[in-house]
Design a protein around this motif. Structure first.
Motif, PDB file in Angstrom:
ATOM      1  N   LYS A   1       0.827  -1.212   0.000  1.00  4.73           N
ATOM      2  CA  LYS A   1       0.000   0.000   0.000  1.00  4.73           C
ATOM      3  C   LYS A   1       0.861   1.262   0.000  1.00  4.73           C
ATOM      4  CE  LYS A   1      -3.672  -2.438   2.493  1.00  4.73           C
ATOM      5  NZ  LYS A   1      -4.257  -2.934   1.235  1.00  4.73           N
ATOM      6  N   GLU A   2       1.914   1.190  -0.786  1.00  7.00           N
ATOM      7  CA  GLU A   2       2.820   2.324  -0.968  1.00  7.00           C
ATOM      8  C   GLU A   2       3.126   2.475  -2.449  1.00  7.00           C
ATOM      9  OE1 GLU A   2       5.323   1.539   3.193  1.00  7.00           O
ATOM     10  OE2 GLU A   2       6.320   1.410   1.243  1.00  7.00           O
ATOM     11  N   ALA A   3       3.619   3.656  -2.808  1.00  8.01           N
ATOM     12  CA  ALA A   3       4.005   3.884  -4.198  1.00  8.01           C
ATOM     13  C   ALA A   3       5.224   3.029  -4.550  1.00  8.01           C
ATOM     14  CB  ALA A   3       4.318   5.362  -4.415  1.00  8.01           C
ATOM     15  N   PHE A   4       5.235   2.523  -5.767  1.00  6.59           N
ATOM     16  CA  PHE A   4       6.327   1.670  -6.247  1.00  6.59           C
ATOM     17  C   PHE A   4       7.563   2.521  -6.516  1.00  6.59           C
ATOM     18  CE2 PHE A   4       8.592  -0.718  -9.558  1.00  6.59           C
ATOM     19  CZ  PHE A   4       8.637  -1.986  -8.975  1.00  6.59           C
ATOM     20  N   LEU A   5       8.684   2.117  -5.927  1.00  2.00           N
ATOM     21  CA  LEU A   5       9.956   2.810  -6.079  1.00  2.00           C
ATOM     22  C   LEU A   5      10.948   1.920  -6.822  1.00  2.00           C
ATOM     23  CD1 LEU A   5      10.198   4.313  -2.472  1.00  2.00           C
ATOM     24  CD2 LEU A   5       9.431   5.467  -4.569  1.00  2.00           C
ATOM     25  N   PRO A   6      12.097   2.471  -7.280  1.00  6.24           N
ATOM     26  CA  PRO A   6      13.044   1.671  -8.062  1.00  6.24           C
ATOM     27  C   PRO A   6      13.485   0.369  -7.393  1.00  6.24           C
ATOM     28  CG  PRO A   6      13.595   3.982  -8.245  1.00  6.24           C
ATOM     29  CD  PRO A   6      12.489   3.893  -7.239  1.00  6.24           C
ATOM     30  N   ASN A   7      13.647   0.356  -6.072  1.00  2.02           N
ATOM     31  CA  ASN A   7      14.109  -0.853  -5.390  1.00  2.02           C
ATOM     32  C   ASN A   7      12.966  -1.769  -4.920  1.00  2.02           C
ATOM     33  OD1 ASN A   7      16.832  -0.230  -5.637  1.00  2.02           O
ATOM     34  ND2 ASN A   7      16.810   1.034  -3.778  1.00  2.02           N
ATOM     35  N   SER A   8      11.729  -1.334  -5.162  1.00  7.51           N
ATOM     36  CA  SER A   8      10.593  -2.118  -4.663  1.00  7.51           C
ATOM     37  C   SER A   8      10.491  -3.480  -5.339  1.00  7.51           C
ATOM     38  CB  SER A   8       9.291  -1.345  -4.865  1.00  7.51           C
ATOM     39  OG  SER A   8       9.317  -0.103  -4.189  1.00  7.51           O
ATOM     40  N   GLY A   9      10.921  -3.567  -6.597  1.00  7.83           N
ATOM     41  CA  GLY A   9      10.853  -4.829  -7.319  1.00  7.83           C
ATOM     42  C   GLY A   9      11.679  -5.912  -6.658  1.00  7.83           C
ATOM     43  N   ASN A  10      12.852  -5.545  -6.156  1.00  8.45           N
ATOM     44  CA  ASN A  10      13.691  -6.536  -5.474  1.00  8.45           C
ATOM     45  C   ASN A  10      13.006  -7.064  -4.215  1.00  8.45           C
ATOM     46  OD1 ASN A  10      15.761  -6.326  -7.340  1.00  8.45           O
ATOM     47  ND2 ASN A  10      16.758  -4.646  -6.230  1.00  8.45           N
ATOM     48  N   THR A  11      12.304  -6.189  -3.518  1.00  5.79           N
ATOM     49  CA  THR A  11      11.589  -6.598  -2.303  1.00  5.79           C
ATOM     50  C   THR A  11      10.540  -7.647  -2.631  1.00  5.79           C
ATOM     51  OG1 THR A  11      11.907  -4.411  -1.316  1.00  5.79           O
ATOM     52  CG2 THR A  11      10.149  -5.781  -0.400  1.00  5.79           C
ATOM     53  N   VAL A  12       9.779  -7.404  -3.689  1.00  6.32           N
ATOM     54  CA  VAL A  12       8.739  -8.360  -4.089  1.00  6.32           C
ATOM     55  C   VAL A  12       9.366  -9.694  -4.485  1.00  6.32           C
ATOM     56  CG1 VAL A  12       6.956  -8.874  -5.800  1.00  6.32           C
ATOM     57  CG2 VAL A  12       7.113  -6.585  -4.807  1.00  6.32           C
ATOM     58  N   MET A  13      10.429  -9.666  -5.267  1.00  7.74           N
ATOM     59  CA  MET A  13      11.041 -10.896  -5.751  1.00  7.74           C
ATOM     60  C   MET A  13      11.621 -11.739  -4.616  1.00  7.74           C
ATOM     61  SD  MET A  13      12.727  -9.919  -9.457  1.00  7.74           S
ATOM     62  CE  MET A  13      13.454  -8.343  -8.966  1.00  7.74           C
ATOM     63  N   VAL A  14      12.190 -11.087  -3.609  1.00  5.57           N
ATOM     64  CA  VAL A  14      12.716 -11.821  -2.456  1.00  5.57           C
ATOM     65  C   VAL A  14      11.581 -12.517  -1.704  1.00  5.57           C
ATOM     66  CG1 VAL A  14      13.781 -11.568  -0.186  1.00  5.57           C
ATOM     67  CG2 VAL A  14      14.781 -10.433  -2.164  1.00  5.57           C
ATOM     68  N   HIS A  15      10.464 -11.815  -1.506  1.00  2.82           N
ATOM     69  CA  HIS A  15       9.329 -12.406  -0.806  1.00  2.82           C
ATOM     70  C   HIS A  15       8.744 -13.588  -1.587  1.00  2.82           C
ATOM     71  CE1 HIS A  15       9.477  -8.858   1.760  1.00  2.82           C
ATOM     72  NE2 HIS A  15       8.603  -9.451   2.558  1.00  2.82           N
ATOM     73  N   ILE A  16       8.655 -13.447  -2.911  1.00  2.28           N
ATOM     74  CA  ILE A  16       8.115 -14.546  -3.718  1.00  2.28           C
ATOM     75  C   ILE A  16       9.069 -15.735  -3.695  1.00  2.28           C
ATOM     76  CG2 ILE A  16       7.649 -15.261  -6.108  1.00  2.28           C
ATOM     77  CD1 ILE A  16       6.230 -12.609  -6.498  1.00  2.28           C
ATOM     78  N   ARG A  17      10.362 -15.490  -3.705  1.00  3.32           N
ATOM     79  CA  ARG A  17      11.322 -16.588  -3.599  1.00  3.32           C
ATOM     80  C   ARG A  17      11.143 -17.332  -2.281  1.00  3.32           C
ATOM     81  NH1 ARG A  17      15.794 -13.991  -4.702  1.00  3.32           N
ATOM     82  NH2 ARG A  17      16.524 -13.675  -2.579  1.00  3.32           N
ATOM     83  N   ASN A  18      10.891 -16.599  -1.206  1.00  2.82           N
ATOM     84  CA  ASN A  18      10.676 -17.236   0.103  1.00  2.82           C
ATOM     85  C   ASN A  18       9.380 -18.057   0.122  1.00  2.82           C
ATOM     86  OD1 ASN A  18      13.025 -16.155   1.142  1.00  2.82           O
ATOM     87  ND2 ASN A  18      12.013 -14.364   2.021  1.00  2.82           N
ATOM     88  N   ILE A  19       8.326 -17.515  -0.496  1.00  2.47           N
ATOM     89  CA  ILE A  19       7.058 -18.258  -0.558  1.00  2.47           C
ATOM     90  C   ILE A  19       7.256 -19.555  -1.332  1.00  2.47           C
ATOM     91  CG2 ILE A  19       4.667 -18.225  -1.388  1.00  2.47           C
ATOM     92  CD1 ILE A  19       4.781 -15.148  -1.129  1.00  2.47           C
ATOM     93  N   ARG A  20       7.935 -19.477  -2.464  1.00  2.00           N
ATOM     94  CA  ARG A  20       8.187 -20.668  -3.270  1.00  2.00           C
ATOM     95  C   ARG A  20       8.936 -21.728  -2.461  1.00  2.00           C
ATOM     96  NH1 ARG A  20      10.233 -17.875  -8.893  1.00  2.00           N
ATOM     97  NH2 ARG A  20       8.330 -18.147 -10.122  1.00  2.00           N
ATOM     98  N   ARG A  21       9.944 -21.287  -1.744  1.00  2.00           N
ATOM     99  CA  ARG A  21      10.758 -22.232  -0.955  1.00  2.00           C
ATOM    100  C   ARG A  21       9.901 -22.921   0.106  1.00  2.00           C
ATOM    101  NH1 ARG A  21      12.881 -21.294   3.793  1.00  2.00           N
ATOM    102  NH2 ARG A  21      12.682 -19.037   3.543  1.00  2.00           N
ATOM    103  N   LYS A  22       9.026 -22.163   0.753  1.00  2.00           N
ATOM    104  CA  LYS A  22       8.212 -22.733   1.827  1.00  2.00           C
ATOM    105  C   LYS A  22       7.105 -23.651   1.298  1.00  2.00           C
ATOM    106  CE  LYS A  22       9.064 -18.876   5.000  1.00  2.00           C
ATOM    107  NZ  LYS A  22       8.473 -17.755   5.780  1.00  2.00           N
TER     108      LYS A  22
END
Length: 228
Positions: free
Chosen positions: A187-208
């Protein structure tokens, strides 16, 4: 004693019907068989689950699914030799609940069958509870408790991991861009580094969630992520 559940196996190949009958009857299910689409339509109202081959002589499994859906909400698990996105969308659009690509493993078949029947029974007899539940394949999300189960096992997710998974599973046919995921969940505006945050979280979900080498979240190159 628990009520015996009935599975209708519809496939034009007798060998496949026999294999499925042996697998599923060994788990205590009552098995009905159909060798073509019309027989599947005629017997669907006797079943708690329909396992439906897509490619059959004459009318296809897609046709049978459409006819069944005219007056029956029984869960339908498609069997298909094709794994292309178009084929999956066609099956889901006809009213299918899930699909298995041939060849498949015994454990994969059983987990899909149990998940679909469990969902069907919840919606039939526990409407008030069903409002809080989100189902996808063998994953169950309880929105009230914010809990996740996959294959009957509890999966521990962080708050943001949980919100991402809930977003994707609640919209199983939609591809979300990284920007859409970030702005919806954080619920925040997308910033240049925000994509990395999303990808790390999705990688963690996949692993679990990964079980038997299977990943539930698919990366659609150049577009974003969706559940597969």
């Amino acid at each position: 004693m628990a009520e015996q559940q009935t599975i209708l196996v519809a496939d034009d190949e007798p060998e496949i019907r026999e294999v499925l009958r042996m697998m599923l009857s060994g788990e205590g299910y009552r098995i009905l068989e159909a060798s073509n689409a019309q027989e599947a339509v005629d017997q669907a109202d006797q079943a708690d689950l329909v396992v439906l081959d897509i490619l059959m002589p004459g009318e296809t499994g897609i046709w049978a699914c459409t006819k069944i859906r005219e007056n029956n909400n029984v869960p339908i698990l498609f069997l298909t030799a094709k794994s292309g996105e178009h084929d999956k969308v066609q099956g889901f659009s006809a009213g299918g609940d899930d699909y298995l690509v041939k060849p498949f493993s015994y454990m994969e078949l059983l987990s899909r069958v149990k998940a679909l029947i469990r969902r069907y029974k919840v919606y039939q007899g526990k409407e008030e509870k069903a409002e809080n539940l989100v189902f996808y394949r063998d994953i169950t999300i309880d929105r009230e408790l914010q809990s996740v189960q996959a294959g009957g096992e509890k999966i521990l997710l962080t708050e943001m991991e949980y919100q991402i998974l809930l977003l994707l599973i609640s919209n199983p046919r939609k591809v979300f861009s990284v920007k859409e995921i970030y702005e919806t969940v954080w619920k925040e505006a997308f910033l240049p580094n925000s994509g990395n945050t999303v990808m790390v979280h999705i990688r963690n979900i996949r692993r679990k969630l990964e079980r038997g080498g299977e990943s539930y979240i698919q990366n659609i190159w150049g577009r974003g992520y969706c559940v597969s």
